[in-house]
Write a protein that holds these residues in place. Structure first.
Motif, PDB file in Angstrom:
ATOM      1  N   ALA A   1       0.990  -1.432  -0.041  1.00  0.00           N
ATOM      2  CA  ALA A   1      -0.009   0.106   0.100  1.00  0.00           C
ATOM      3  C   ALA A   1       1.083   1.065   0.043  1.00  0.00           C
ATOM      4  O   ALA A   1       2.214   1.246   0.608  1.00  0.00           O
ATOM      5  CB  ALA A   1      -0.887  -0.080   1.028  1.00  0.00           C
ATOM      6  N   ILE A   2       0.430   2.413  -0.559  1.00  0.00           N
ATOM      7  CA  ILE A   2       1.135   3.561  -0.469  1.00  0.00           C
ATOM      8  C   ILE A   2       1.044   4.225   0.904  1.00  0.00           C
ATOM      9  O   ILE A   2       0.172   4.069   1.605  1.00  0.00           O
ATOM     10  CB  ILE A   2       0.647   4.539  -1.575  1.00  0.00           C
ATOM     11  CG1 ILE A   2      -0.885   4.863  -1.533  1.00  0.00           C
ATOM     12  CG2 ILE A   2       0.829   4.090  -2.757  1.00  0.00           C
ATOM     13  CD1 ILE A   2      -1.246   5.831  -2.323  1.00  0.00           C
ATOM     14  N   ASP A   3       1.895   4.998   0.988  1.00  0.00           N
ATOM     15  CA  ASP A   3       1.999   5.853   2.643  1.00  0.00           C
ATOM     16  C   ASP A   3       0.902   6.254   3.010  1.00  0.00           C
ATOM     17  O   ASP A   3       0.335   6.356   3.998  1.00  0.00           O
ATOM     18  CB  ASP A   3       3.107   6.786   2.403  1.00  0.00           C
ATOM     19  CG  ASP A   3       4.571   6.105   2.460  1.00  0.00           C
ATOM     20  OD1 ASP A   3       4.539   5.017   2.500  1.00  0.00           O
ATOM     21  OD2 ASP A   3       5.414   6.888   1.975  1.00  0.00           O
ATOM     22  N   CYS A   4      -0.014   7.168   1.967  1.00  0.00           N
ATOM     23  CA  CYS A   4      -1.205   7.681   2.363  1.00  0.00           C
ATOM     24  C   CYS A   4      -2.099   6.854   2.891  1.00  0.00           C
ATOM     25  O   CYS A   4      -3.083   7.175   3.623  1.00  0.00           O
ATOM     26  CB  CYS A   4      -1.692   8.881   1.254  1.00  0.00           C
ATOM     27  SG  CYS A   4      -2.037   8.084  -0.132  1.00  0.00           S
ATOM     28  N   THR A   5      -2.341   5.836   1.926  1.00  0.00           N
ATOM     29  CA  THR A   5      -3.352   4.847   2.514  1.00  0.00           C
ATOM     30  C   THR A   5      -3.138   4.287   3.824  1.00  0.00           C
ATOM     31  O   THR A   5      -3.993   4.110   4.680  1.00  0.00           O
ATOM     32  CB  THR A   5      -3.568   3.720   1.346  1.00  0.00           C
ATOM     33  OG1 THR A   5      -3.654   4.338  -0.005  1.00  0.00           O
ATOM     34  CG2 THR A   5      -4.333   2.533   1.917  1.00  0.00           C
ATOM     35  N   LEU A   6      -1.706   3.868   4.185  1.00  0.00           N
ATOM     36  CA  LEU A   6      -1.299   3.468   5.342  1.00  0.00           C
ATOM     37  C   LEU A   6      -1.761   4.620   6.628  1.00  0.00           C
ATOM     38  O   LEU A   6      -2.288   4.186   7.552  1.00  0.00           O
ATOM     39  CB  LEU A   6       0.007   3.139   5.416  1.00  0.00           C
ATOM     40  CG  LEU A   6       0.344   1.837   4.541  1.00  0.00           C
ATOM     41  CD1 LEU A   6       1.887   1.530   4.622  1.00  0.00           C
ATOM     42  CD2 LEU A   6      -0.422   0.485   5.002  1.00  0.00           C
ATOM     43  N   ARG A   7      -1.447   5.679   6.236  1.00  0.00           N
ATOM     44  CA  ARG A   7      -1.609   6.780   7.202  1.00  0.00           C
ATOM     45  C   ARG A   7      -3.069   6.914   7.507  1.00  0.00           C
ATOM     46  O   ARG A   7      -3.238   7.133   8.777  1.00  0.00           O
ATOM     47  CB  ARG A   7      -1.155   7.942   6.622  1.00  0.00           C
ATOM     48  CG  ARG A   7      -1.092   9.330   7.634  1.00  0.00           C
ATOM     49  CD  ARG A   7      -0.426  10.204   6.890  1.00  0.00           C
ATOM     50  NE  ARG A   7      -0.448  11.587   7.787  1.00  0.00           N
ATOM     51  CZ  ARG A   7       0.654  11.770   8.540  1.00  0.00           C
ATOM     52  NH1 ARG A   7       1.570  11.096   8.883  1.00  0.00           N
ATOM     53  NH2 ARG A   7       0.509  12.938   9.478  1.00  0.00           N
TER      54      ARG A   7
END
Length: 235
Positions: free
Chosen positions: A15-21
C-alpha cells in the motif's frame, strides 16, 4: 486490505504511504481504545483531499463519544471542515504561546460566502476591523487630502507593502529586466527582497494577496517563463 472486485488481499507493504496513514488514523479515532485526549500534529499530511473531509468527520465522531481530539494544522482544506467554535488560534506573543478564538460576530458576514479555511483580499468595508483577524492586515496607502476623489489610480502592492519598499522593488525589477531575472542567489531571492522591503512580509499571506490583486493575466504578461509553463500545463 481488501477491495471490491479484487481477487486477493493486499499486504501493508504493497500500500502507498497515504493509504497506510489513513488506515492508522481511522483505527485510532474509531477504535475501542481511544484515550480521553488525543493530539495529532498535521494529520492531513499525505492524504487525498477527499480523505481530509473524512478525517474531520472521524475527529467529530470521537468528540461526540466523549473524547477530546486536538488537531494542530496549517491546512486550509482541513480547517474548512470546522466551524469557528471548533477552532483555536495559537500566536507567539512575547516569548509565550497565546490561545484565542476567532471573533464569530466579526467574521459572520465573511463566512456567508467563504469557509473558515479560505480568504481573499479584503474590501474597503473590512479595513477598519481587519486587524482583529488572525493574520496581519494590509496597510492602507496614505491619502493625499489635497487630491480629488477618484484621481489616484491605486497600483498593485500599495497598502500591502510600505511605499519606500515598494519603490525599491520596482527599481530592482526594472534593473534586472523583469521579475523572473532578479534571483541571483540566496541573498537576492524574491522572498529575501520582499523581506527587506517589508520586514512584516509573510509569504503565505502577503504573497497570495499580491497575486490576487494583480490578477493572473498581469502575472503571465510579466513572467514569460511562467506563462510558457502555464500554457504547457493547460494543454
Amino acid at each position: 486490505m481488501e477491495a471490491a472486485g479484487l481477487d486477493r488481499t493486499f499486504l501493508a507493504r504493497e500500500a502507498i504511504d497515504c493509504t497506510l496513514r489513513f488506515i492508522c488514523l481511522a483505527t485510532l479515532l474509531l477504535g475501542p481504545d481511544l484515550p480521553g485526549t488525543v493530539v495529532l500534529d498535521e494529520p492531513e499530511l499525505g492524504l487525498h483531499p477527499a480523505a481530509i473531509g473524512v478525517l474531520a468527520e472521524m475527529a467529530r465522531v470521537a468528540g461526540r463519544s466523549g473524547h477530546r481530539v486536538i488537531l494542530a494544522t496549517q491546512s486550509v482544506p482541513l480547517v474548512s471542515h470546522f466551524n469557528l467554535r471548533e477552532i483555536i488560534i495559537l500566536d507567539r506573543t512575547e516569548g509565550a504561546t497565546q490561545a484565542s478564538r476567532p471573533d464569530e460576530e466579526f467574521l459572520g458576514a465573511f463566512l456567508e460566502d467563504y469557509s473558515t479555511g479560505s480568504w481573499r483580499h479584503y474590501d474597503t468595508r473590512l479595513h477598519d476591523e481587519v486587524s482583529r483577524l488572525p493574520f496581519p492586515a494590509p496597510r492602507r496607502p496614505p491619502r493625499d487630502r489635497g487630491a480629488r476623489p477618484g484621481r489616484h489610480r491605486r497600483r498593485v502592492g500599495e497598502g500591502l507593502i510600505p511605499a519606500r519598499g515598494l519603490t525599491r522593488l520596482r527599481r530592482e525589477i526594472a534593473r534586472a529586466g523583469g521579475p523572473e531575472r532578479i534571483d541571483h542567489g540566496p541573498s537576492t531571492a524574491p522572498s529575501k527582497r520582499l523581506l527587506r522591503a517589508d520586514p512584516g512580509y509573510l509569504k503565505t499571506v502577503t504573497g497570495p494577496l499580491l497575486v490576487a490583486e494583480a490578477g493572473l493575466s498581469a502575472v503571465l504578461a510579466r513572467c514569460p517563463t511562467f506563462a510558457a509553463w502555464w500554457e504547457d500545463l493547460l494543454s
